[in-house]
Scaffold this motif. Structure first.
Motif, PDB file in Angstrom:
ATOM      1  N   ARG A  76       1.223  -1.253  -0.209  1.00 52.81           N
ATOM      2  CA  ARG A  76      -0.092   0.532   0.332  1.00 52.81           C
ATOM      3  C   ARG A  76       0.516   1.483  -0.383  1.00 52.81           C
ATOM      4  NH1 ARG A  76      -3.175  -2.099   5.331  1.00 52.81           N
ATOM      5  NH2 ARG A  76      -1.579  -2.646   5.562  1.00 52.81           N
ATOM      6  N   ALA A  77       2.281   1.083   0.317  1.00 51.81           N
ATOM      7  CA  ALA A  77       2.271   2.471   0.876  1.00 51.81           C
ATOM      8  C   ALA A  77       3.543   2.604  -0.966  1.00 51.81           C
ATOM      9  CB  ALA A  77       3.602   2.270   1.768  1.00 51.81           C
ATOM     10  N   ALA A  78       3.924   1.475  -0.885  1.00 50.61           N
ATOM     11  CA  ALA A  78       4.694   1.483  -2.551  1.00 50.61           C
ATOM     12  C   ALA A  78       3.573   2.046  -3.610  1.00 50.61           C
ATOM     13  CB  ALA A  78       4.682   0.279  -2.497  1.00 50.61           C
ATOM     14  N   ARG A  79       2.219   1.667  -3.278  1.00 49.25           N
ATOM     15  CA  ARG A  79       1.352   2.053  -4.320  1.00 49.25           C
ATOM     16  C   ARG A  79       1.423   3.678  -3.933  1.00 49.25           C
ATOM     17  NH1 ARG A  79      -2.788  -2.961  -6.186  1.00 49.25           N
ATOM     18  NH2 ARG A  79      -2.410  -1.773  -8.293  1.00 49.25           N
ATOM     19  N   ARG A  80       1.560   3.798  -3.448  1.00 43.42           N
ATOM     20  CA  ARG A  80       0.932   5.969  -3.084  1.00 43.42           C
ATOM     21  C   ARG A  80       2.891   6.578  -3.261  1.00 43.42           C
ATOM     22  NH1 ARG A  80      -1.341   3.353   2.000  1.00 43.42           N
ATOM     23  NH2 ARG A  80       0.999   4.182   2.779  1.00 43.42           N
ATOM     24  N   ARG A  81       3.491   5.723  -3.371  1.00 44.13           N
ATOM     25  CA  ARG A  81       4.815   6.121  -3.854  1.00 44.13           C
ATOM     26  C   ARG A  81       5.219   6.038  -5.581  1.00 44.13           C
ATOM     27  NH1 ARG A  81       7.224   3.531   1.038  1.00 44.13           N
ATOM     28  NH2 ARG A  81       7.176   4.983   2.996  1.00 44.13           N
ATOM     29  N   GLY A  82       4.321   5.121  -6.000  1.00 41.55           N
ATOM     30  CA  GLY A  82       4.562   4.701  -7.526  1.00 41.55           C
ATOM     31  C   GLY A  82       4.855   3.970  -7.619  1.00 41.55           C
ATOM     32  N   PHE A  83       4.326   2.890  -7.615  1.00 43.13           N
ATOM     33  CA  PHE A  83       4.444   1.801  -7.658  1.00 43.13           C
ATOM     34  C   PHE A  83       4.238   1.735  -8.645  1.00 43.13           C
ATOM     35  CE2 PHE A  83       3.618  -2.924  -8.326  1.00 43.13           C
ATOM     36  CZ  PHE A  83       4.404  -3.052  -8.144  1.00 43.13           C
ATOM     37  N   ASP A  84       2.970   2.096  -9.352  1.00 37.70           N
ATOM     38  CA  ASP A  84       2.302   0.952 -10.284  1.00 37.70           C
ATOM     39  C   ASP A  84       2.636   2.047 -11.750  1.00 37.70           C
ATOM     40  OD1 ASP A  84      -0.297  -0.595  -9.775  1.00 37.70           O
ATOM     41  OD2 ASP A  84      -0.138   1.171  -8.256  1.00 37.70           O
ATOM     42  N   SER A  85       3.113   2.791 -11.556  1.00 37.68           N
ATOM     43  CA  SER A  85       4.074   3.764 -12.324  1.00 37.68           C
ATOM     44  C   SER A  85       5.278   3.314 -13.081  1.00 37.68           C
ATOM     45  CB  SER A  85       4.048   5.202 -11.964  1.00 37.68           C
ATOM     46  OG  SER A  85       3.096   5.694 -12.390  1.00 37.68           O
ATOM     47  N   TRP A  86       5.529   3.090 -11.987  1.00 36.45           N
ATOM     48  CA  TRP A  86       6.694   2.112 -12.713  1.00 36.45           C
ATOM     49  C   TRP A  86       6.536   0.686 -13.348  1.00 36.45           C
ATOM     50  CZ3 TRP A  86       7.629  -2.917 -10.327  1.00 36.45           C
ATOM     51  CH2 TRP A  86       8.919  -3.471 -10.827  1.00 36.45           C
ATOM     52  N   LEU A  87       5.800   0.144 -12.553  1.00 33.97           N
ATOM     53  CA  LEU A  87       5.064  -1.647 -12.886  1.00 33.97           C
ATOM     54  C   LEU A  87       4.981  -0.535 -14.199  1.00 33.97           C
ATOM     55  CD1 LEU A  87       4.492  -4.065 -12.811  1.00 33.97           C
ATOM     56  CD2 LEU A  87       1.714  -3.271 -12.100  1.00 33.97           C
ATOM     57  N   ALA A  88       4.495   0.137 -14.841  1.00 40.29           N
ATOM     58  CA  ALA A  88       3.439   0.602 -16.043  1.00 40.29           C
ATOM     59  C   ALA A  88       4.394   0.619 -16.884  1.00 40.29           C
ATOM     60  CB  ALA A  88       2.663   0.943 -16.527  1.00 40.29           C
ATOM     61  N   GLU A  89       6.560   1.314 -16.536  1.00 42.54           N
ATOM     62  CA  GLU A  89       6.809   1.816 -17.014  1.00 42.54           C
ATOM     63  C   GLU A  89       7.759   0.195 -17.817  1.00 42.54           C
ATOM     64  OE1 GLU A  89      10.503   5.450 -17.682  1.00 42.54           O
ATOM     65  OE2 GLU A  89       8.954   5.398 -15.919  1.00 42.54           O
ATOM     66  N   ARG A  90       8.297  -0.365 -16.600  1.00 38.28           N
ATOM     67  CA  ARG A  90       9.319  -1.234 -16.634  1.00 38.28           C
ATOM     68  C   ARG A  90       8.441  -2.438 -17.006  1.00 38.28           C
ATOM     69  NH1 ARG A  90      14.244  -3.215 -17.371  1.00 38.28           N
ATOM     70  NH2 ARG A  90      15.016  -2.025 -15.543  1.00 38.28           N
ATOM     71  N   SER A  91       7.038  -3.026 -17.370  1.00 45.79           N
ATOM     72  CA  SER A  91       6.463  -4.023 -17.748  1.00 45.79           C
ATOM     73  C   SER A  91       6.873  -4.643 -17.932  1.00 45.79           C
ATOM     74  CB  SER A  91       6.256  -2.897 -19.527  1.00 45.79           C
ATOM     75  OG  SER A  91       4.416  -4.063 -19.982  1.00 45.79           O
ATOM     76  N   PRO A  92       7.497  -5.561 -16.652  1.00 44.39           N
ATOM     77  CA  PRO A  92       8.009  -7.113 -16.251  1.00 44.39           C
ATOM     78  C   PRO A  92       7.083  -7.913 -17.007  1.00 44.39           C
ATOM     79  CG  PRO A  92       7.528  -6.236 -14.652  1.00 44.39           C
ATOM     80  CD  PRO A  92       7.467  -5.299 -15.397  1.00 44.39           C
ATOM     81  N   ASP A  93       7.301  -9.631 -17.370  1.00 46.01           N
ATOM     82  CA  ASP A  93       6.554 -10.598 -17.464  1.00 46.01           C
ATOM     83  C   ASP A  93       6.342 -11.000 -15.908  1.00 46.01           C
ATOM     84  OD1 ASP A  93       6.599 -10.635 -20.553  1.00 46.01           O
ATOM     85  OD2 ASP A  93       8.588 -10.379 -20.494  1.00 46.01           O
TER      86      ASP A  93
END
Length: 291
Positions: free
Chosen positions: A17-34
């Motif tokens: 939850r804390a990681a998502r508040r800090r921008g985890f979802d943006s990192w996930l979309a940009e990196r787009s790992p499998d």
């Protein structure tokens, strides 16, 4: 990197939850790992949430605010195993079965079993505990003993799961926060670290025993070479992050066939302390897909 490669990430998020508040979802979309293995979700199951473009398989465990592991995959896995659905057979692990420390999936688009582990941090043995020189209250070595018991049991469980994957015609990949740095290259200040949990001689020896050309291979070390780094964890305190004083306790250990297809590794360390997602950084490896 293209669909011809399988991109795998191991990331201790120190609270999803804390990681998502800090921008985890943006990192996930940009990196787009499998594939993304997450450790320390630290939330109840109903608060894990959904991840756009991914199937989330997870075990949050039974201890509120502690532990929890997940594997995110772009393609739904063909099988998911946790220590709740498939209790560990090795002695020393049964008390951890409900703690949310291990999950395993069979990928549907690649003949690979991916296991994600959050290994106990442990503590110091009694002879290294001195009041005033350790952060926590002396415990007579109890946490250290529990970690060593876990390691003993997990070595047997790891062998069993690795061989089960091989019998099924699958490669095996263990990713996660193992709370152990293996070599001097894995710790910035390795000399004083020899008396710290995570770099004790018996912990390093255990990790070394899991590695061999016919069993599991530390693909990050192979790709990075025989030189300091790469680091994946830096204390929140002081200027450790800015001065790049840290440890590599996050790992990707691959069976020989998969290890031979490892092509590159990166650590997604943020540019400055104020935009950190966690006290760990994502450890990324790119593997060629099976031909």
């Amino acid at each position: 990197m293209g669909s011809e490669q399988l991109t795998v990430v191991s990331f201790n998020v120190n609270g999803i939850r804390a990681a998502r508040r800090r921008g985890f979802d943006s990192w996930l979309a940009e990196r787009s790992p499998d594939v993304v293995g997450l450790q320390e979700l630290r939330c109840p199951p109903e608060e894990v949430g959904e991840f756009d473009g991914y199937t989330a398989s997870f075990d949050t465990g039974s201890i509120p605010g502690r532990n929890g592991v997940a594997i995110l995959t772009k393609s739904p896995p063909t099988a998911v195993r946790t220590w709740v659905t498939d209790p560990p057979k090795a002695r020393g692990l049964r008390e951890y079965a409900s703690h949310g420390r291990y999950i395993e999936v069979d990928l549907s688009d690649e003949p690979v079993t991916v296991a994600c582990l959050y290994l106990p941090k442990g503590g110091l043995p009694a002879d290294l505990q001195r009041p005033g020189n350790i952060r926590e209250k002396p415990d007579g070595g109890a946490k250290h003993l529990r970690k060593m018991t876990f390691l003993s049991g997990f070595a047997r469980e790891l062998d069993r799961n690795r061989l089960a994957a091989r019998r099924a015609g699958r490669e095996f990949l263990l990713i996660g926060d193992l709370n152990i740095a293996h070599l001097e290259h894995d710790v910035t200040n390795w000399r004083p670290a020899r008396k710290m949990e995570g770099f004790l001689p018996m912990e390093r020896e255990w990790l070394g025993e899991q590695l061999s050309p016919r069993r599991l291979i530390d693909v990050v070390r192979v790709l990075h070479g025989d030189r300091p780094g790469p680091l994946t964890w830096w204390s929140w305190a002081g200027e450790s992050f800015t001065k790049d004083v840290g440890w590599r306790i996050d790992h990707q250990l691959a069976s020989p066939g998969l290890a031979a297809r490892a092509r590159w590794t990166e650590v997604d360390k943020e540019p400055s302390p104020d935009v950190r997602l966690s006290d760990h950084a994502p450890l990324v490896v790119g593997y060629d897909r099976a031909g």
